[in-house]
Enzyme design. Sequence first.
Site, PDB file in Angstrom:
ATOM      1  CE  LYS A 118      -3.984  -2.027   1.164  1.00  0.00           C
ATOM      2  NZ  LYS A 118      -5.248  -2.594   1.711  1.00  0.00           N
ATOM      3  CE  LYS A 200      -8.554 -12.918  -0.055  1.00  0.00           C
ATOM      4  NZ  LYS A 200      -8.087 -12.741   1.287  1.00  0.00           N
ATOM      5  CE  LYS A 203     -13.416  -6.004   0.892  1.00  0.00           C
ATOM      6  NZ  LYS A 203     -14.704  -6.306   2.151  1.00  0.00           N
TER       7      LYS A 203
END
Length: 336
Positions: A118, A200, A203
């Site tokens: 991140k 994976k 969302k």
Amino acid sequence: MESNTDKKKVIFSGIQPSGQLTLGNYLGAIKNWVALQDEFDCYFCVVDLHAITVKQEPKDLRQRTLEVLAIYIAAGIVPEKNTLFIQSHVPAHSECAWLLTCNSYMGELSRMTQYKDKSQRYGDSIGAGLFTYPVLMAADILLYNTDLVPVGQDQKQHLEIARDIANRFNNTYSPTFKIPDPYIPKVGAKVMSLQDPTKKMSKSDDNPNGYILIMDPPEVIRKKVSRAVTDSLGIINYSDDQPGVKNLLDLLIAINGSTPQDLVAYYKDKGYADLKKDVADAIVNELEPIQNKVNEILKDKKALEEIYKLGAEKANYISMKTLRKMQKKIGFIPRG
Ligand code: TRP
């Protein structure tokens, strides 16, 4: 309080209300939790404090927090048997996280892969909450004397640091925390993206065809499955050489409990269209009743409130005992 008089092992897990939940959340976590509730003393939390490590629209956060809770219940987690609660309702989480932050190192937190990924993306404007995120997660787990934490691969490192922080506190002061172990479910499903089956299902995927939401309407589910990436081999084997096909077979395995061998035999003379139709049917059959229950649960806000209030009371009682112990050992004056 009646809790903890029995000797059941404690399980803690949580999901962030930071986006709509996917089939991956359901098959990889929630569906497994349902199977744990008889054997263990389970705490299932909606971790809204974690969700605000990235910007949330207040209205969406409110709605999703209740929706996640409703999904837990609709999936079969019985409120009376477990402790279902909303993290921000139990102040000990924030306070314990601070006490643990002061027993954590910049170095170990900087080494977390999730943080590194991140911070690469956001640079200097990465939120400080994303940095201390694993400490809050450690607080969640340690406050309840948790024995086992069901976690996927991506959270293993966070559990490791929770263990390190717990051990450090125990060594610095005196034995306070139980050291939690990861719980690897017997049949754990890792659901991959329908568009890139090497990744994976998430969302946060830019392409919504990559994921199925628990609340996706049946026709949307069918469309997404029909567009799932396969390959040009035209045969149905359960093999890493065919990640798209394997992912579809894994979905059938996770939902219906079938085995790879049985499925390969069954699809011997069939094609991808047959497989996709069966996968779509299986998902719709599994999710539709849950969706109907979720909608029902969300209609009765009072009843839902009763559930999370009771959960918060139970969680508060246990977590305050741990927090008081920590405060005393650290040298804070008891309020008396
Ligand atoms: N970090 C977890 C995730 O994103 C969510 C989480 C927060 C959690 N606290 C937890 C999971 C405690 C297990 C136990 O998936």
